[in-house]
Design a protein around this motif. Sequence first.
Motif, PDB file in Angstrom:
ATOM      1  N   TYR A   1      25.332  54.402  27.712  1.00  0.00           N
ATOM      2  CA  TYR A   1      25.161  54.843  29.174  1.00  0.00           C
ATOM      3  C   TYR A   1      24.893  53.283  30.055  1.00  0.00           C
ATOM      4  N   ALA A   2      23.967  52.722  29.485  1.00  0.00           N
ATOM      5  CA  ALA A   2      23.351  51.414  29.956  1.00  0.00           C
ATOM      6  C   ALA A   2      24.745  50.434  30.013  1.00  0.00           C
ATOM      7  N   LEU A   3      25.448  50.509  28.979  1.00  0.00           N
ATOM      8  CA  LEU A   3      26.601  49.624  29.053  1.00  0.00           C
ATOM      9  C   LEU A   3      27.736  50.067  30.125  1.00  0.00           C
ATOM     10  N   ALA A   4      27.774  51.441  30.247  1.00  0.00           N
ATOM     11  CA  ALA A   4      28.959  51.834  31.276  1.00  0.00           C
ATOM     12  C   ALA A   4      28.337  51.312  32.634  1.00  0.00           C
ATOM     13  N   LEU A   5      27.096  51.501  32.850  1.00  0.00           N
ATOM     14  CA  LEU A   5      26.696  50.909  34.301  1.00  0.00           C
ATOM     15  C   LEU A   5      26.615  49.399  34.315  1.00  0.00           C
ATOM     16  N   LEU A   6      26.394  48.829  33.390  1.00  0.00           N
ATOM     17  CA  LEU A   6      26.679  47.303  33.487  1.00  0.00           C
ATOM     18  C   LEU A   6      28.069  47.078  33.706  1.00  0.00           C
ATOM     19  N   ASP A   7      28.991  47.725  32.713  1.00  0.00           N
ATOM     20  CA  ASP A   7      30.661  47.396  33.021  1.00  0.00           C
ATOM     21  C   ASP A   7      30.902  47.635  34.616  1.00  0.00           C
ATOM     22  N   GLN A   8      30.327  48.549  35.038  1.00  0.00           N
ATOM     23  CA  GLN A   8      30.761  48.935  36.560  1.00  0.00           C
ATOM     24  C   GLN A   8      30.158  47.768  37.359  1.00  0.00           C
ATOM     25  N   LEU A   9      28.858  47.434  37.097  1.00  0.00           N
ATOM     26  CA  LEU A   9      28.395  46.422  37.951  1.00  0.00           C
ATOM     27  C   LEU A   9      29.217  44.985  38.006  1.00  0.00           C
ATOM     28  N   PHE A  10      29.603  44.580  36.762  1.00  0.00           N
ATOM     29  CA  PHE A  10      30.241  43.329  36.487  1.00  0.00           C
ATOM     30  C   PHE A  10      31.816  43.405  37.323  1.00  0.00           C
ATOM     31  N   LYS A  11      32.338  44.674  37.508  1.00  0.00           N
ATOM     32  CA  LYS A  11      33.729  44.848  38.024  1.00  0.00           C
ATOM     33  C   LYS A  11      33.363  44.445  39.735  1.00  0.00           C
ATOM     34  N   HIS A  12      32.241  44.500  40.015  1.00  0.00           N
ATOM     35  CA  HIS A  12      31.992  44.209  41.357  1.00  0.00           C
ATOM     36  C   HIS A  12      31.272  42.893  41.897  1.00  0.00           C
ATOM     37  N   ILE A  13      30.817  42.217  40.971  1.00  0.00           N
ATOM     38  CA  ILE A  13      30.218  40.873  41.273  1.00  0.00           C
ATOM     39  C   ILE A  13      30.797  39.771  40.908  1.00  0.00           C
ATOM     40  N   PRO A  14      30.759  38.495  41.445  1.00  0.00           N
ATOM     41  CA  PRO A  14      31.268  37.260  41.027  1.00  0.00           C
ATOM     42  C   PRO A  14      31.059  37.116  39.289  1.00  0.00           C
ATOM     43  N   THR A  15      32.277  36.652  38.937  1.00  0.00           N
ATOM     44  CA  THR A  15      31.997  36.431  37.438  1.00  0.00           C
ATOM     45  C   THR A  15      30.956  35.404  37.081  1.00  0.00           C
ATOM     46  N   GLN A  16      30.707  34.458  37.737  1.00  0.00           N
ATOM     47  CA  GLN A  16      29.657  33.669  37.312  1.00  0.00           C
ATOM     48  C   GLN A  16      28.086  33.990  37.670  1.00  0.00           C
TER      49      GLN A  16
END
Length: 143
Positions: free
Chosen positions: A60-75
């Motif tokens: 569940y935490a990994l799914a939320l983090l995956d979603q977050l990193f799709k929406h923020i700059p890579t660095q």
Amino acid sequence: MYIPVSVLNGCGDSFIAADEKRQKASTYFFTDIGLMTLVCRHDHVLWIVNLTSTGEKQHYALALLDQLFKHIPTQMTIGLLYNIACQLKQSCCKWKFMDDSILSCIAFAIAIFHAYDHQWPCQVIYHPRKQEGFDWSDGEGCE
């Protein structure tokens, strides 16, 4: 700072939340048994997932983090306050749940209430007051 695997295993055993076999709710009557949210620094909800299995599963935490990193700059670096952040980081490193480029952008810390739960060394290392960038964030906004 390096933490031996034996210490992390002991830490994981001491957290009730890290025990994925322990049931706090029943799926007998309900399909969804809880919610997990990803909130910003100001405790505003960014994403929510329905918990459909018992125990605090890391996916569940990994799914939320995956979603977050799709929406923020890579660095961009984020500070992650989570009840069992030390265990999540250990799993990510051990099982390669996240790419190293993403993992290197996360500063892991234990939510402040849980940082005082036990006397394991990882609570000292992952304590948000002892890490740069967390200031007075406590990670308890959605508790």
